[in-house]
Write an enzyme that holds these catalytic residues in place. Structure first.
Site, mmCIF file in Angstrom:
data_model
loop_
_atom_site.group_PDB
_atom_site.id
_atom_site.type_symbol
_atom_site.label_atom_id
_atom_site.label_comp_id
_atom_site.label_asym_id
_atom_site.label_seq_id
_atom_site.Cartn_x
_atom_site.Cartn_y
_atom_site.Cartn_z
ATOM 1 N N LEU A 29 0.816 -1.217 0.000
ATOM 2 C CA LEU A 29 0.000 0.000 0.000
ATOM 3 C C LEU A 29 0.849 1.266 0.000
ATOM 4 O O LEU A 29 1.928 1.307 0.573
ATOM 5 C CB LEU A 29 -0.922 -0.012 1.223
ATOM 6 C CG LEU A 29 -1.836 -1.237 1.336
ATOM 7 C CD1 LEU A 29 -2.748 -1.099 2.553
ATOM 8 C CD2 LEU A 29 -2.666 -1.448 0.080
ATOM 9 N N HIS A 30 0.306 2.284 -0.653
ATOM 10 C CA HIS A 30 0.933 3.605 -0.676
ATOM 11 C C HIS A 30 -0.168 4.639 -0.440
ATOM 12 O O HIS A 30 -1.351 4.275 -0.218
ATOM 13 C CB HIS A 30 1.663 3.837 -2.007
ATOM 14 C CG HIS A 30 0.848 3.519 -3.217
ATOM 15 N ND1 HIS A 30 -0.283 4.219 -3.555
ATOM 16 C CD2 HIS A 30 0.968 2.549 -4.161
ATOM 17 C CE1 HIS A 30 -0.806 3.728 -4.651
ATOM 18 N NE2 HIS A 30 -0.079 2.693 -5.048
ATOM 19 N N HIS A 33 -3.610 4.225 -2.072
ATOM 20 C CA HIS A 33 -4.553 3.287 -1.435
ATOM 21 C C HIS A 33 -5.175 3.917 -0.181
ATOM 22 O O HIS A 33 -6.365 3.748 0.096
ATOM 23 C CB HIS A 33 -3.831 2.004 -1.016
ATOM 24 C CG HIS A 33 -3.269 1.205 -2.143
ATOM 25 N ND1 HIS A 33 -1.915 1.112 -2.385
ATOM 26 C CD2 HIS A 33 -3.874 0.464 -3.097
ATOM 27 C CE1 HIS A 33 -1.708 0.334 -3.428
ATOM 28 N NE2 HIS A 33 -2.874 -0.069 -3.887
ATOM 29 N N ARG A 184 4.222 -0.489 -8.423
ATOM 30 C CA ARG A 184 5.319 -0.834 -9.340
ATOM 31 C C ARG A 184 6.409 0.243 -9.375
ATOM 32 O O ARG A 184 7.505 -0.017 -9.873
ATOM 33 C CB ARG A 184 4.775 -1.111 -10.739
ATOM 34 C CG ARG A 184 3.943 -2.394 -10.768
ATOM 35 C CD ARG A 184 3.541 -2.836 -12.160
ATOM 36 N NE ARG A 184 2.988 -4.176 -12.148
ATOM 37 C CZ ARG A 184 1.677 -4.482 -12.166
ATOM 38 N NH1 ARG A 184 0.783 -3.515 -12.201
ATOM 39 N NH2 ARG A 184 1.273 -5.736 -12.162
#
Ligand code: PAF
Length: 281
Positions: A29-30, A33, A184
């Site tokens: 998660l970043h 999110h 990614r």
């Protein structure tokens, strides 16, 4: 926040409250999110996030095996973001038998752009999302606009199957230099990370230039030039294109003249990493 790994545990937790908002993710998660979780909380609903790296949506030569799995950190971030429940099934729980019943999305949408480059991708996405909807039975589900085609496809699936939930789309979260947040991005070297915002700039340039395109042929010429310019910087573009927002098909001459709502979409490889982005324009 409770974390559950099985469908039985999930159902028991869901029964405690009603009208859940679901945030489906593949983890790692970043801030993008976490913005989805924040949007779900605005619905004044209890929030359930799912984390499942869905093999069905990865092609044979894609990054399924190396996709980052960071569950303890993700759980911590979700808890801090105010998520109420985390569903993190393993593959045996999600697919106890081979998933032979699948959702076949309309090839007119699922076979273009991402679907043309990644055959079967949207079948895998639609199948797991339908399955998550059945498992969670949420009142809302929140998705990011970064996966623009995915969001459109899910909206159509929900409409066509008359699923009793609303889909909420959220604008892409970007780093200060414009790079769209993505799990990614973690694959990029420092030099590639510095180069990566060029994809958004290429889309901005294309969207800007397209204001002067009067015909589909002129638009195509602009798209070709944008892809060539990106390739000259060391990228391998799959597509850079301007499409109608409603169905992601190319606009006709009359639509260009009338200023139909468009979206610029791009996908390109930088080294081994494939990045996608889009801008409504
Ligand atoms: O957007 C994603 O992270 C995935 O495609 C999704 C919707 C969680 C399905 O696996």
């Amino acid at each position: 926040m409770h974390t559950v790994h099985t469908l039985a545990e999930l159902r028991a937790e869901l029964r405690r409250r009603s009208d859940w908002a679901l945030v489906p993710t593949m983890g790692n998660l970043h801030a993008g999110h976490l913005a989805l979780v924040a949007r779900a909380r605005e619905l004044k609903a209890p929030v359930v996030a799912s984390i499942f790296v869905n093999r069905l949506q990865f092609g044979p030569n894609e990054d399924f095996d190396r996709y980052p799995r960071t569950l303890p950190r993700d759980a911590q971030l979700l808890q801090e973001a105010g998520c109420d429940l985390l569903f993190a099934p393993d593959e045996a729980e999600m697919y106890p038998q081979p998933q032979v019943f699948r959702i076949q999305p309309d090839p007119a949408l699922a076979g273009i752009l991402e679907g043309a480059v990644r055959p079967g991708h949207f079948e895998g996405v639609a199948t797991v999302v339908m399955k998550l909807f059945q498992m969670v039975q949420p009142r809302w589900a929140v998705f990011g606009k970064k996966d623009y085609q995915q969001l459109l496809l899910i909206r159509r699936m929900v409409a066509q199957f008359a699923l009793p939930l609303d889909i909420v789309g959220l604008d892409t979260v970007r780093d200060a230099d414009g790079l769209a947040l993505s799990s990614r991005n973690g694959y990029l070297s420092a030099a590639q990370r510095a180069e990566a915002p060029a994809l958004q700039r290429a889309l901005l340039g294309l969207a800007n230039d397209a204001r002067h395109a009067a015909t589909p042929a002129q638009l195509l010429a602009l798209e070709t030039r944008a892809a060539r310019d990106l390739a000259a910087r060391g990228w391998a573009p799959d597509y850079l294109t301007l499409r109608r927002r409603g169905d992601l098909l190319p606009p006709g001459e009359q639509e260009l003249r009338q200023g139909v709502d468009l979206v610029a979409l791009g996908a390109a490889r930088l080294g081994p990493t494939r990045l996608i982005d889009n801008l409504e324009c």
